[in-house]
Design a protein around this motif. Structure first.
Motif, PDB file in Angstrom:
ATOM      1  N   GLU A  92      35.744  44.852  38.260  1.00  0.00           N
ATOM      2  CA  GLU A  92      36.421  45.184  37.011  1.00  0.00           C
ATOM      3  C   GLU A  92      35.723  46.222  36.237  1.00  0.00           C
ATOM      4  O   GLU A  92      36.171  47.038  35.683  1.00  0.00           O
ATOM      5  N   ASP A  95      37.272  49.243  37.907  1.00  0.00           N
ATOM      6  CA  ASP A  95      38.807  49.458  37.526  1.00  0.00           C
ATOM      7  C   ASP A  95      39.111  49.954  36.094  1.00  0.00           C
ATOM      8  O   ASP A  95      39.947  50.703  35.724  1.00  0.00           O
ATOM      9  N   SER A 159      40.254  43.767  28.949  1.00  0.00           N
ATOM     10  CA  SER A 159      39.482  42.623  29.609  1.00  0.00           C
ATOM     11  C   SER A 159      40.196  41.736  30.435  1.00  0.00           C
ATOM     12  O   SER A 159      40.625  40.512  29.987  1.00  0.00           O
ATOM     13  N   SER A 186      44.782  48.186  34.862  1.00  0.00           N
ATOM     14  CA  SER A 186      43.528  47.664  35.642  1.00  0.00           C
ATOM     15  C   SER A 186      44.241  46.150  36.092  1.00  0.00           C
ATOM     16  O   SER A 186      43.921  45.328  35.689  1.00  0.00           O
ATOM     17  N   SER A 189      40.803  43.571  39.459  1.00  0.00           N
ATOM     18  CA  SER A 189      40.001  42.590  39.348  1.00  0.00           C
ATOM     19  C   SER A 189      40.719  41.248  39.649  1.00  0.00           C
ATOM     20  O   SER A 189      40.268  40.292  39.972  1.00  0.00           O
TER      21      SER A 189
END
Length: 493
Positions: A92, A95, A159, A186, A189
């Motif tokens: 994460e 990313d 997130s 993103s 993850s």
């Protein structure tokens, strides 16, 4: 030159190449260099994912599984995540630039994010029906809650894992199957998580992930006739588009959207506590959080010392590569957002707002860095006070009258969160009752717990995540009438 990691999309416990062969590149925001790629999924890939989820619900074991058994699967999921916390946190970070300290500890055993799976594992067999005292003689009326079936979950770029856990655990506990679409900014993850969750040995089709752009992947997924419910987290504009798409097939939607959260500082506030709390409520994640308390409403008697202390504290923050343990603020998550925040700062400066701290001094030749930025004397009517910047930018405005500051706090299209700083708890509770926001923090900011519902008022969304409310969102209500003494007279006699 380092190797670029190549992901496939995940359907039916297996990895697949995109049918049309397209891929999207992921840049590491710490240096602006491509480090991974993932599929650009289109119609055939979406159909495959939805078909797998539908089969797992209607034909496979998941839809017929006893709640306690589902709970055992969720416990195994939580255990697998905590086992691979470092791996997931690092992906994460690469990313989207999130500091490992803000994600990895929350994934370890006993931490609140990963414990959402254990919490909902225990809730699987706890939601119960009820009996309605029907007035009709010899009638038994009872109510039960049932899963929707296939649920589409649309995730944000800021997130991905944290948002996913809030959605995934209650959704599965309720008995649904899932097709997830992470942000095209993103996605890695979420795909990495699927590899980890193979250890939980879920039935094929329960979890599925497709990746791609909003118009060509998210919208067709939302509109797919076999998808029965939508859970969306993202910006308000994206939420409107999701609601319109869901309306085409009349699907319920739960959405958590943007915010422009006020923090009200009263004259009796402990200034050291308040300044520390305000700074923590926006700057460590670079302001890239929907609940960032970026609109500071400070009583005129203390606004000067408050502002001076805030500037001095945040000037000490260390910006840099998020994988460096000494870093306290990482980069903006992607190039497009970095450029957007810079434009917002320039526009606020051009509008004549007084700049107390200019984060553009932290910009570098490599990576997407912007430091804490503080504007003073910003009226609530200004664009800076009304528009979600989603960066490390705050505005301050002085106030004198309590009734007026409540009106100012509520004078926004958003209603996600708010903060109140005072030693007078009675006054704080009175003010909290008047603030139009889904979460109000008193003498703290940015706290969350699996048991506590979160969500927005007004254009910050509707529905709730976490706690019983979060699980209830993934269930639909059925009323059953049972005749205890079946007798039906001829209606036309």
């Amino acid at each position: 030159m380092s190797m670029i990691k190549s992901y496939k999309y995940f359907v039916g416990n297996a990895w697949h190449d995109p049918a049309e062969g397209g891929y999207i590149e992921s840049e590491n925001p710490a240096n602006g260099r491509v480090w991974a790629r993932f599929p650009d999924c289109r119609e055939a890939d979406i159909s495959r994912a939805v078909a797998a989820a539908k089969s797992a619900f209607y034909d496979g074991p998941w839809g017929r599984m006893q709640p306690a058994e589902r709970g055992r699967f969720l416990r195994r999921m939580g255990d697998a995540i905590s086992k691979h916390a470092d791996r997931l946190g690092e992906v994460e970070t690469r990313d989207n630039g999130k500091l490992p300290s803000m994600i990895t500890p929350a994934l370890r055993e006993g931490a609140w994010l990963v414990d959402s799976f254990h919490y909902y594992a225990g809730m699987c067999d706890k939601f119960e029906g009820r009996v309605i005292p029907a007035e009709a003689p010899d009638m038994h009326n009872y109510v039960k809650w049932e899963p929707f079936g296939v649920v589409a979950q649309i995730l944000p770029w800021n997130s991905p894992l944290g948002t996913l856990f809030w959605k995934l655990a209650p959704c599965l506990a309720a008995g649904n199957t899932v097709v997830m679409k992470p942000s095209e900014q993103s996605s890695c993850s979420t795909l990495e998580l699927m590899d980890v969750l193979l250890e939980a040995d879920l039935p094929p089709g329960v979890l599925n992930v497709i990746t791609g752009y909003g118009p060509t992947t998210a919208a067709p997924l939302i509109e797919h006739p076999a998808v029965r419910m939508i859970s969306f987290t993202g910006g308000t504009a994206g939420g409107r588009a999701a609601a319109v798409a869901a309306a085409q097939t009349v699907k319920p939607v739960v959405m958590e959207l943007g915010g422009k959260s006020p923090q009200i500082v009263l004259p009796d506030a402990d200034l050291d506590l308040t300044v520390n709390g305000v700074a923590a409520g926006i700057f460590p994640p670079g302001g890239q959080s929907c609940i960032s308390g970026s609109r500071l409403l400070v009583h005129r008697d203390v606004i000067e010392p408050f502002s001076e202390r805030l500037v001095q504290i945040v000037k000490k923050a260390r910006l840099g590569d998020p994988l460096d343990p000494s870093t306290q603020i990482g980069p903006m998550a992607n190039r497009a957002h970095y450029e957007s925040v810079l434009k917002r700062i320039a526009a606020a400066e051009a509008a004549g707002h007084r700049l107390l701290l200019d984060g553009r001094n932290a910009c570098r030749d490599e990576g997407y860095y912007i430091g804490p930025t503080i504007f003073a004397d910003v009226p609530n009517s200004a664009e800076l006070a009304q528009t979600e910047v989603f960066g490390p930018v705050v505005s301050t405005e002085a106030w004198e009258d309590e009734a007026e500051v409540i009106k100012t706090a509520n004078d926004t299209v958003y209603g996600l969160a708010a903060g109140i700083w005072t030693r007078d708890v009675t006054k704080a509770m009175r003010m909290a009752d008047q603030i139009e926001a889904g979460t109000v923090y008193i003498n703290n900011y940015f706290n969350a717990a699996t048991q506590s519902p979160v969500g927005g008022y007004k254009q910050s969304g509707y529905g709730r995540e976490n706690g019983w409310d979060g699980m209830r969102a993934f269930l639909q209500t059925k009323s059953v009438w049972l005749s205890l003494n079946p007798h039906q007279p001829d209606p036309f006699a």
